[in-house]
Design an enzyme around this catalytic site. Structure first.
Site, PDB file in Angstrom:
ATOM      1  CG  LEU A 140      26.571  29.746   7.130  1.00 28.39           C
ATOM      2  CD1 LEU A 140      25.749  30.263   5.887  1.00 28.39           C
ATOM      3  CD2 LEU A 140      28.042  30.198   7.312  1.00 28.39           C
ATOM      4  CG  ASP A 141      27.114  33.000  13.730  1.00 29.45           C
ATOM      5  OD1 ASP A 141      26.914  31.868  14.164  1.00 29.45           O
ATOM      6  OD2 ASP A 141      28.127  33.622  13.887  1.00 29.45           O
ATOM      7  CE  LYS A 142      17.446  36.399  13.904  1.00 26.82           C
ATOM      8  NZ  LYS A 142      16.711  36.778  14.748  1.00 26.82           N
ATOM      9  CB  THR A 144      26.709  34.735   9.098  1.00 26.28           C
ATOM     10  OG1 THR A 144      27.400  35.297  10.224  1.00 26.28           O
ATOM     11  CG2 THR A 144      27.721  34.430   7.952  1.00 26.28           C
ATOM     12  NE  ARG A 241      29.439  37.529  15.370  1.00 18.62           N
ATOM     13  CZ  ARG A 241      28.492  37.169  15.864  1.00 18.62           C
ATOM     14  NH1 ARG A 241      27.635  36.044  15.506  1.00 18.62           N
ATOM     15  NH2 ARG A 241      27.764  37.956  16.664  1.00 18.62           N
TER      16      ARG A 241
END
Length: 328
Positions: A140-142, A144, A241
């Site tokens: 997961l992105d930082k 998110t 995104r």
């Protein structure tokens, strides 16, 4: 650092009906818990033998041979175990499911060499030092939030990776978009690295990039925004995104894909204040479904939308109730 390692010793007899087939192909079928690349590596290193002898991967077997794995998985020496707090929502001998908060990076990198999910996993589960990437199979992105699964064994890692590959693992995300959608749909557009901005991804020209599919449905419409639920078929970097920005509905707070920060016309002071204080993309991995690597049971988890995201929703609900809308 940790010196944890795992020894693997397994034996299989080659069935007669597999005769006249390549060694590496037979091994991949008889040891399905391990990836083909790992099988190849063990064969070349003499850790996977035929009747105690080392053979080349392309050599053909006749049937009746004994295949033996005697391999040691060495620990990943370059990652530091650190006491990083993790919200573990499920664990057993095969898998770990965590609920990641905003601001926590999953994997060490040039900009974040420590203090990541991986470092915390190594501290809490030292045996993961012997598993590639400490068992992490997706990220997961930082900024998110939400659910991600980690493998505790090689068998689990192979199974989870296969479920991601064949798109059978269920992953759904809550996203707050800028703009009011008329309905849900599917974005089926390939994604590749942005040609000019290397920190960004982008929808690629036809015939280029990796296939990427995002399904989305409208959960709630507000005066200037839409809460959607996205289901991933693929798991490309920044996929949701990029896809939602591509169709004209970028995520609230997205520093990379929402363009210049702009407030909608007629926005209430309450919503304006919440938007200004929301310093990340409004994306939450709220649902995870997978087949357990060993029991084969279908398992599901849900994670509540975090407080900052809930405050965003509440402010928009209050604004809608107070002012209404003429947009739909």
């Amino acid at each position: 650092m940790t010196d944890a390692s795992e020894t693997i010793k397994e034996t299989q007899i080659v069935p007669a009906d597999m005769g006249h087939t390549r060694f590496d192909q037979i091994a991949a079928k008889l040891f399905p818990d391990y990836s083909r690349s790992r099988i190849q590596s063990w064969i070349k290193n003499g850790q996977l033998t035929v009747n105690g002898k080392t053979l080349k991967p392309k050599e053909k077997l006749v049937g009746g041979e004994t295949l033996t794995i005697d391999a040691v998985l060495e620990a990943n020496e370059h990652w530091q175990a650190e006491d990083v707090p993790l919200d573990v929502v499920f664990e057993d001998e095969q898998i770990i499911v965590i609920n990641k908060p905003a601001g926590l990076v999953v994997h060490p990198g040039a900009g974040t060499p420590s203090g990541t999910v991986l470092n915390g996993l190594l501290y809490r589960y030292p045996e993961l030092a012997a598993i590639p990437r400490a068992g992490i199979v997706h990220r997961l992105d930082k900024d998110t939030t939400g659910l991600m699964v980690v493998a505790r064994t090689l068998q689990a890692q192979t199974s989870l990776a296969a479920q991601l590959q064949d798109r059978s693992m269920g992953r759904e995300y809550w996203a707050m978009c800028m703009g009011v959608m008329t309905g849900g749909g599917t974005v089926d557009e390939p994604i590749d690295r942005h040609p000019k901005h290397r920190t960004k991804m982008a929808v690629a020209p036809e015939g280029m990039g990796r296939d990427s599919v995002t399904h989305y449905r409208v959960e709630q419409r507000f005066r200037n925004h839409t809460l959607v639920r996205c289901k991933l078929e693929t798991g490309r970097t920044h996929q949701i995104r990029v896809h939602l920005s591509h169709i004209g509905y970028p995520l609230v707070g997205d520093p990379l894909y929402a363009g210049r920060s702009r407030l909608p016309k007629g926005v209430s002071s309450e919503v304006m204040a919440v938007l200004k204080n929301f310093k990340r993309q409004a994306l939450h991995a709220g649902f995870l479904e997978l087949v357990h690597p060993i029991t084969r049971d279908l398992m599901q988890w849900e994670a509540d939308i975090p407080d900052d995201f809930e405050q965003l929703i509440a402010a928009m609900e209050a604004e809608l109730e107070l002012y209404g809308t003429d947009d739909y």
